[in-house]
Design a protein around this motif. Structure first.
Motif, PDB file in Angstrom:
ATOM      1  N   LEU A  77       5.315  11.342 -13.966  1.00 50.69           N
ATOM      2  CA  LEU A  77       4.778  11.141 -12.623  1.00 50.69           C
ATOM      3  C   LEU A  77       5.313   9.832 -12.062  1.00 50.69           C
ATOM      4  O   LEU A  77       5.606   8.902 -12.820  1.00 50.69           O
ATOM      5  CB  LEU A  77       3.247  11.094 -12.660  1.00 50.69           C
ATOM      6  N   GLY A  78       5.419   9.766 -10.754  1.00 51.20           N
ATOM      7  CA  GLY A  78       5.836   8.530 -10.096  1.00 51.20           C
ATOM      8  C   GLY A  78       4.665   7.894  -9.366  1.00 51.20           C
ATOM      9  O   GLY A  78       3.823   8.597  -8.805  1.00 51.20           O
ATOM     10  N   LEU A  79       4.604   6.583  -9.395  1.00 47.26           N
ATOM     11  CA  LEU A  79       3.559   5.836  -8.684  1.00 47.26           C
ATOM     12  C   LEU A  79       4.213   4.747  -7.854  1.00 47.26           C
ATOM     13  O   LEU A  79       4.987   3.936  -8.376  1.00 47.26           O
ATOM     14  CB  LEU A  79       2.573   5.216  -9.679  1.00 47.26           C
ATOM     15  N   ILE A  80       3.908   4.729  -6.556  1.00 50.87           N
ATOM     16  CA  ILE A  80       4.423   3.690  -5.662  1.00 50.87           C
ATOM     17  C   ILE A  80       3.239   2.909  -5.112  1.00 50.87           C
ATOM     18  O   ILE A  80       2.343   3.482  -4.484  1.00 50.87           O
ATOM     19  CB  ILE A  80       5.231   4.297  -4.501  1.00 50.87           C
ATOM     20  N   ILE A  81       3.232   1.601  -5.357  1.00 48.07           N
ATOM     21  CA  ILE A  81       2.170   0.733  -4.860  1.00 48.07           C
ATOM     22  C   ILE A  81       2.793  -0.430  -4.091  1.00 48.07           C
ATOM     23  O   ILE A  81       3.974  -0.728  -4.269  1.00 48.07           O
ATOM     24  CB  ILE A  81       1.289   0.192  -6.013  1.00 48.07           C
ATOM     25  N   PRO A  82       2.011  -1.097  -3.252  1.00 45.51           N
ATOM     26  CA  PRO A  82       2.586  -2.201  -2.467  1.00 45.51           C
ATOM     27  C   PRO A  82       3.010  -3.394  -3.320  1.00 45.51           C
ATOM     28  O   PRO A  82       4.026  -4.023  -3.031  1.00 45.51           O
ATOM     29  CB  PRO A  82       1.439  -2.593  -1.520  1.00 45.51           C
ATOM     30  N   ASP A  83       2.230  -3.717  -4.367  1.00 48.57           N
ATOM     31  CA  ASP A  83       2.506  -4.958  -5.091  1.00 48.57           C
ATOM     32  C   ASP A  83       1.765  -4.955  -6.427  1.00 48.57           C
ATOM     33  O   ASP A  83       0.549  -5.088  -6.462  1.00 48.57           O
ATOM     34  CB  ASP A  83       2.062  -6.157  -4.245  1.00 48.57           C
ATOM     35  N   ASN A  84       2.494  -4.831  -7.541  1.00 46.44           N
ATOM     36  CA  ASN A  84       1.812  -4.794  -8.836  1.00 46.44           C
ATOM     37  C   ASN A  84       1.442  -6.184  -9.349  1.00 46.44           C
ATOM     38  O   ASN A  84       0.862  -6.311 -10.431  1.00 46.44           O
ATOM     39  CB  ASN A  84       2.634  -4.037  -9.888  1.00 46.44           C
ATOM     40  N   THR A  85       1.753  -7.245  -8.581  1.00 42.87           N
ATOM     41  CA  THR A  85       1.248  -8.570  -8.944  1.00 42.87           C
ATOM     42  C   THR A  85      -0.165  -8.773  -8.408  1.00 42.87           C
ATOM     43  O   THR A  85      -0.837  -9.727  -8.795  1.00 42.87           O
ATOM     44  CB  THR A  85       2.167  -9.696  -8.412  1.00 42.87           C
ATOM     45  N   ASN A  86      -0.599  -7.893  -7.508  1.00 47.64           N
ATOM     46  CA  ASN A  86      -1.979  -7.913  -7.034  1.00 47.64           C
ATOM     47  C   ASN A  86      -2.855  -7.318  -8.124  1.00 47.64           C
ATOM     48  O   ASN A  86      -2.653  -6.169  -8.530  1.00 47.64           O
ATOM     49  CB  ASN A  86      -2.093  -7.085  -5.748  1.00 47.64           C
ATOM     50  N   PRO A  87      -3.831  -8.071  -8.649  1.00 45.53           N
ATOM     51  CA  PRO A  87      -4.649  -7.577  -9.762  1.00 45.53           C
ATOM     52  C   PRO A  87      -5.315  -6.240  -9.498  1.00 45.53           C
ATOM     53  O   PRO A  87      -5.507  -5.452 -10.427  1.00 45.53           O
ATOM     54  CB  PRO A  87      -5.691  -8.690  -9.951  1.00 45.53           C
ATOM     55  N   PHE A  88      -5.675  -5.958  -8.247  1.00 44.70           N
ATOM     56  CA  PHE A  88      -6.291  -4.666  -7.960  1.00 44.70           C
ATOM     57  C   PHE A  88      -5.312  -3.533  -8.203  1.00 44.70           C
ATOM     58  O   PHE A  88      -5.642  -2.526  -8.846  1.00 44.70           O
ATOM     59  CB  PHE A  88      -6.808  -4.605  -6.519  1.00 44.70           C
ATOM     60  N   PHE A  89      -4.072  -3.674  -7.707  1.00 44.35           N
ATOM     61  CA  PHE A  89      -3.092  -2.609  -7.897  1.00 44.35           C
ATOM     62  C   PHE A  89      -2.615  -2.540  -9.348  1.00 44.35           C
ATOM     63  O   PHE A  89      -2.241  -1.467  -9.828  1.00 44.35           O
ATOM     64  CB  PHE A  89      -1.917  -2.789  -6.933  1.00 44.35           C
ATOM     65  N   SER A  90      -2.626  -3.660 -10.046  1.00 43.47           N
ATOM     66  CA  SER A  90      -2.328  -3.629 -11.481  1.00 43.47           C
ATOM     67  C   SER A  90      -3.371  -2.803 -12.206  1.00 43.47           C
ATOM     68  O   SER A  90      -3.052  -1.985 -13.084  1.00 43.47           O
ATOM     69  CB  SER A  90      -2.300  -5.055 -12.059  1.00 43.47           C
ATOM     70  N   SER A 110       6.884   1.910  -9.241  1.00 46.50           N
ATOM     71  CA  SER A 110       7.750   1.148  -8.342  1.00 46.50           C
ATOM     72  C   SER A 110       6.909   0.456  -7.287  1.00 46.50           C
ATOM     73  O   SER A 110       5.811   0.907  -6.958  1.00 46.50           O
ATOM     74  CB  SER A 110       8.803   2.048  -7.682  1.00 46.50           C
ATOM     75  N   ASN A 111       7.420  -0.646  -6.771  1.00 46.80           N
ATOM     76  CA  ASN A 111       6.740  -1.442  -5.755  1.00 46.80           C
ATOM     77  C   ASN A 111       7.441  -1.287  -4.408  1.00 46.80           C
ATOM     78  O   ASN A 111       8.670  -1.327  -4.338  1.00 46.80           O
ATOM     79  CB  ASN A 111       6.756  -2.925  -6.134  1.00 46.80           C
ATOM     80  N   SER A 112       6.654  -1.150  -3.357  1.00 46.28           N
ATOM     81  CA  SER A 112       7.247  -1.095  -2.023  1.00 46.28           C
ATOM     82  C   SER A 112       7.274  -2.464  -1.363  1.00 46.28           C
ATOM     83  O   SER A 112       7.908  -2.647  -0.324  1.00 46.28           O
ATOM     84  CB  SER A 112       6.460  -0.129  -1.130  1.00 46.28           C
ATOM     85  N   ASP A 113       6.551  -3.426  -1.936  1.00 44.28           N
ATOM     86  CA  ASP A 113       6.415  -4.764  -1.353  1.00 44.28           C
ATOM     87  C   ASP A 113       5.870  -4.696   0.073  1.00 44.28           C
ATOM     88  O   ASP A 113       6.155  -5.570   0.903  1.00 44.28           O
ATOM     89  CB  ASP A 113       7.760  -5.509  -1.357  1.00 44.28           C
ATOM     90  N   GLY A 114       5.099  -3.639   0.357  1.00 41.71           N
ATOM     91  CA  GLY A 114       4.521  -3.481   1.685  1.00 41.71           C
ATOM     92  C   GLY A 114       5.552  -3.219   2.764  1.00 41.71           C
ATOM     93  O   GLY A 114       5.278  -3.372   3.953  1.00 41.71           O
ATOM     94  N   ASN A 115       6.758  -2.800   2.344  1.00 45.01           N
ATOM     95  CA  ASN A 115       7.871  -2.603   3.267  1.00 45.01           C
ATOM     96  C   ASN A 115       8.161  -1.113   3.416  1.00 45.01           C
ATOM     97  O   ASN A 115       8.354  -0.407   2.417  1.00 45.01           O
ATOM     98  CB  ASN A 115       9.106  -3.341   2.745  1.00 45.01           C
ATOM     99  N   LEU A 116       8.221  -0.626   4.645  1.00 46.23           N
ATOM    100  CA  LEU A 116       8.401   0.801   4.894  1.00 46.23           C
ATOM    101  C   LEU A 116       9.748   1.303   4.389  1.00 46.23           C
ATOM    102  O   LEU A 116       9.831   2.384   3.783  1.00 46.23           O
ATOM    103  CB  LEU A 116       8.253   1.091   6.390  1.00 46.23           C
ATOM    104  N   ALA A 117      10.809   0.546   4.620  1.00 45.56           N
ATOM    105  CA  ALA A 117      12.137   0.976   4.175  1.00 45.56           C
ATOM    106  C   ALA A 117      12.196   1.074   2.655  1.00 45.56           C
ATOM    107  O   ALA A 117      12.784   2.006   2.097  1.00 45.56           O
ATOM    108  CB  ALA A 117      13.203   0.004   4.694  1.00 45.56           C
ATOM    109  N   THR A 118      11.586   0.098   1.971  1.00 46.56           N
ATOM    110  CA  THR A 118      11.558   0.116   0.504  1.00 46.56           C
ATOM    111  C   THR A 118      10.737   1.300  -0.003  1.00 46.56           C
ATOM    112  O   THR A 118      11.110   1.961  -0.975  1.00 46.56           O
ATOM    113  CB  THR A 118      10.966  -1.195  -0.038  1.00 46.56           C
ATOM    114  N   GLU A 119       9.628   1.573   0.663  1.00 47.30           N
ATOM    115  CA  GLU A 119       8.791   2.718   0.276  1.00 47.30           C
ATOM    116  C   GLU A 119       9.594   4.010   0.362  1.00 47.30           C
ATOM    117  O   GLU A 119       9.561   4.841  -0.560  1.00 47.30           O
ATOM    118  CB  GLU A 119       7.569   2.787   1.181  1.00 47.30           C
ATOM    119  N   ARG A 120      10.310   4.214   1.468  1.00 43.87           N
ATOM    120  CA  ARG A 120      11.101   5.436   1.635  1.00 43.87           C
ATOM    121  C   ARG A 120      12.196   5.532   0.581  1.00 43.87           C
ATOM    122  O   ARG A 120      12.486   6.621   0.068  1.00 43.87           O
ATOM    123  CB  ARG A 120      11.702   5.462   3.039  1.00 43.87           C
ATOM    124  N   ARG A 121      12.807   4.405   0.236  1.00 43.44           N
ATOM    125  CA  ARG A 121      13.852   4.410  -0.792  1.00 43.44           C
ATOM    126  C   ARG A 121      13.264   4.781  -2.154  1.00 43.44           C
ATOM    127  O   ARG A 121      13.854   5.548  -2.915  1.00 43.44           O
ATOM    128  CB  ARG A 121      14.523   3.038  -0.859  1.00 43.44           C
TER     129      ARG A 121
END
Length: 342
Positions: A77-90, A110-121
């Motif tokens: 399975l794949g998981l995309i989150i904004p930021d895995n350094t955020n303890p909640f998302f960790s 994978s992390n999107s860093d809250g960026n739409l282009a990164t999320e799509r990639r």
């Protein structure tokens, strides 16, 4: 007469195959397959021990690509989150990994860093890997999932407090949770309660801001100052400095994330403002870091484990193939000291 044992057999040269393991253990390749795949047929414990010993001695590694082709599944399975350094998302990612593992699936994070282009990639990369499903904490309310739909890969949207038609989605009632926290601050006698509100790419009105406004309106109180900043420690720190400098300086603040709450604490400590004596705080998420801040943060806690299990089940568990639906989970107010409670 000399009888060759498996321990005396020389290790084969080149890549180790299933046939090599079978020859070394003195069994058929089918038995090796049953041991490696955990079935479909049972293998006697003594025979399984011989096969496992052969695998260990030879350094055999099953061909994941061949297995995926045979099963019609990558078991991933794949998981995309904004930021895995955020303890909640960790915490959320760990819960998803545990839920996936319970069903025999690995997880690609994978992390999107809250960026739409990164999320799509990231979505396209996971689609190219032919994962069995994707869990996405998107920066948008209705993200672009064309790459997954083209590849016939199911998805579940995380952190969704509203129904997104056509999508499986998981979330909590942000407004209700925020309202509960603000009402608790009001119960301490605060009449000027500010808001440190995180910003989002989509520009939609966040449920936590809605809940803050509703709690004040229901209590007949005016809205305190609002500072918009990122859902981060630096964002909370900057918000704290601005709120302290506000002409309409509040006596309590609701922060839309624990990380902002941590940043607020630093800003107030540096300014010599006691928490909760000079400024009370309540936040949102329920991360572990909120418990170990000083003072510990009163926070709206999300049921991370239950949400992760439901999200994974919708992809590859009991809910697989069902009509898409939106599931809302209840939050709880975890009371600590930052609000003024002893």
């Amino acid at each position: 007469m000399y009888s060759m044992t498996t321990s005396a057999m020389p290790a084969p040269r080149g890549p180790i195959t299933r046939k090599d393991v079978a020859r070394y253990a003195g069994v058929s390749t089918a038995v090796v397959s049953y041991v490696v795949n955990g079935g479909p047929k049972k293998v006697a414990p003594a025979t399984e021990a011989k096969v496992q010993d052969a695998i260990r001695r030879l350094g055999y590694r099953p061909n994941a690509a061949a297995r995926a082709l045979k099963l019609g599944s990558s078991e991933t399975l794949g998981l995309i989150i904004p930021d895995n350094t955020n303890p909640f998302f960790s915490l959320f990612a760990h819960a998803v990994e545990d839920a996936a593992e319970d069903l025999g699936y690995a997880l690609v994070l994978s992390n999107s860093d809250g960026n739409l282009a990164t999320e799509r990639r990231n979505i396209k990369n996971l689609a190219a890997r032919q994962v069995d499903g994707v869990l996405l904490a998107s920066v948008l309310f209705e993200p672009d999932l064309e790459a997954l739909e083209t590849a016939d890969i199911p998805s579940v949207l995380l952190n969704q407090d509203r129904d997104a038609p056509g999508f499986n989605s998981i979330g909590v009632d942000l407004a209700a949770g925020a309202k509960m926290a603000v009402q608790h601050l009001i119960s301490h006698g605060h009449t000027n309660i500010g808001l440190a509100m995180g910003t989002n790419v989509s520009g939609t009105l966040d449920g936590r801001e809605v809940g803050w406004r509703e709690a004040l309106r229901d209590a007949g109180l005016p809205e305190g100052p609002i500072i918009y900043s990122e859902f981060t420690r630096p964002g909370g720190y900057a918000a704290g400095q601005r709120l302290l400098a506000s002409v309409n300086r509040p006596t309590a603040i609701f922060a839309s994330s624990d990380m902002q709450g941590i940043g607020l604490l630093r800003a107030f400590h540096e300014a010599g403002v006691a928490v909760p004596g000079g400024m009370a705080i309540a936040s949102f998420d329920g991360s572990v870091e909120a418990e170990y801040s000083w003072p510990p943060l009163t926070t709206v806690e999300q049921p991370v484990a239950a949400m992760a299990e439901a999200a994974v089940a919708a992809l590859v568990g009991a809910g697989r193939g069902e009509k898409p639906r939106h599931r809302i989970f209840p939050t709880t107010l975890h009371i600590r000291q930052s609000c003024g409670c002893p």
